[in-house]
Each structure stands twice: as structure tokens, then as C-alpha cells.
Design a protein around this motif. Structure first.
Motif, PDB file in Angstrom:
ATOM      1  N   LYS A 108       0.842  -1.185   0.000  1.00  0.00           N
ATOM      2  CA  LYS A 108       0.000   0.000   0.000  1.00  0.00           C
ATOM      3  C   LYS A 108       0.882   1.241   0.000  1.00  0.00           C
ATOM      4  CE  LYS A 108      -3.852  -1.784   2.725  1.00  0.00           C
ATOM      5  NZ  LYS A 108      -4.641  -1.586   3.945  1.00  0.00           N
ATOM      6  N   HIS A 109       0.367   2.308  -0.528  1.00  0.00           N
ATOM      7  CA  HIS A 109       1.061   3.592  -0.460  1.00  0.00           C
ATOM      8  C   HIS A 109       1.098   4.027   0.997  1.00  0.00           C
ATOM      9  CE1 HIS A 109       1.907   7.864  -1.122  1.00  0.00           C
ATOM     10  NE2 HIS A 109       2.423   7.456  -2.254  1.00  0.00           N
ATOM     11  N   GLU A 110       2.172   4.633   1.426  1.00  0.00           N
ATOM     12  CA  GLU A 110       2.356   5.009   2.834  1.00  0.00           C
ATOM     13  C   GLU A 110       1.226   5.889   3.362  1.00  0.00           C
ATOM     14  OE1 GLU A 110       6.142   6.431   4.134  1.00  0.00           O
ATOM     15  OE2 GLU A 110       7.203   5.013   2.846  1.00  0.00           O
ATOM     16  N   ASP A 111       0.611   6.686   2.502  1.00  0.00           N
ATOM     17  CA  ASP A 111      -0.472   7.572   2.944  1.00  0.00           C
ATOM     18  C   ASP A 111      -1.701   6.799   3.398  1.00  0.00           C
ATOM     19  OD1 ASP A 111       1.167   9.677   2.305  1.00  0.00           O
ATOM     20  OD2 ASP A 111       0.169  10.138   0.412  1.00  0.00           O
ATOM     21  N   THR A 112      -1.876   5.561   2.893  1.00  0.00           N
ATOM     22  CA  THR A 112      -3.053   4.776   3.247  1.00  0.00           C
ATOM     23  C   THR A 112      -2.769   3.774   4.356  1.00  0.00           C
ATOM     24  OG1 THR A 112      -2.588   3.090   1.568  1.00  0.00           O
ATOM     25  CG2 THR A 112      -3.987   4.947   0.916  1.00  0.00           C
ATOM     26  N   PHE A 113      -1.521   3.669   4.767  1.00  0.00           N
ATOM     27  CA  PHE A 113      -1.130   2.692   5.780  1.00  0.00           C
ATOM     28  C   PHE A 113      -1.436   3.231   7.166  1.00  0.00           C
ATOM     29  CE2 PHE A 113       2.081   0.850   8.650  1.00  0.00           C
ATOM     30  CZ  PHE A 113       1.778  -0.486   8.480  1.00  0.00           C
ATOM     31  N   LYS A 114      -2.108   2.408   7.959  1.00  0.00           N
ATOM     32  CA  LYS A 114      -2.397   2.797   9.336  1.00  0.00           C
ATOM     33  C   LYS A 114      -1.405   2.112  10.261  1.00  0.00           C
ATOM     34  CE  LYS A 114      -7.310   3.501   8.675  1.00  0.00           C
ATOM     35  NZ  LYS A 114      -8.659   3.073   9.046  1.00  0.00           N
TER      36      LYS A 114
END
Length: 88
Positions: A31-37
Motif C-alpha cells: 500500500k502507499h504510505e499515505d493509506t497505511f495505518k
């Protein structure tokens, strides 16, 4: 993690480009880092641990000993030390 056939989701030009590097293999695309929780955010576990640690720090500041905190929270002495001496 589910398997997705690249031919069903990627344009042919991109598949040809990827095939220059890998063919017939399973390829993981993160996943793109912006979507990673971060861990525990979705389930609320992180928030619960933060509250617990805050209470432990407060009790330590108010005079509870490391041993008392370890026993009452069912944690090791080393874990309590990490909590009370961290810079959070």
C-alpha cells in the motif's frame, strides 16, 4: 491478502514493462504510505495502551514504585521502566 490477476486490473503496457523484471511469479505491491495505518489505530488498541501508559506515568509521578506498578498492571518491571522513563 488476496490474489489478483494483473491482467484483470493493469493496462497491457504496464504488464509488458513488469514482465521485463519478473514473469510467472507472485508479486507483492505494498500500500502507499499515505493509506497505511499504524498498529492498533483501526482496532483502538493503540489508544487503550496510550491511556494505560499515561495512567502508569501519573501513578509513578505520584509516588508509586516500579514494583507496585508492575504488579498492579500485570507487567514486567522492565516494561514499567520503559513506560515511565520514555519521553512521551
Amino acid at each position: 491478502m488476496t490474489y489478483v490477476n494483473a491482467q484483470n486490473v493493469l493496462p497491457e503496457e504496464l504488464i509488458v514493462e513488469i514482465q521485463k523484471y519478473v514473469q510467472g511469479e507472485t508479486l507483492y505491491i505494498p500500500k502507499h504510505e499515505d493509506t497505511f495505518k499504524k498498529w492498533g489505530v483501526a482496532s483502538g488498541s493503540r489508544k487503550r495502551l496510550d491511556r494505560r501508559n499515561s495512567k502508569i506515568r501519573e501513578r509513578f509521578t505520584n509516588g508509586s514504585t516500579i514494583d507496585e506498578l508492575a504488579e498492579s498492571n500485570y507487567l514486567s518491571v522492565e516494561t514499567i521502566k520503559k513506560i515511565v522513563y520514555s519521553h512521551n
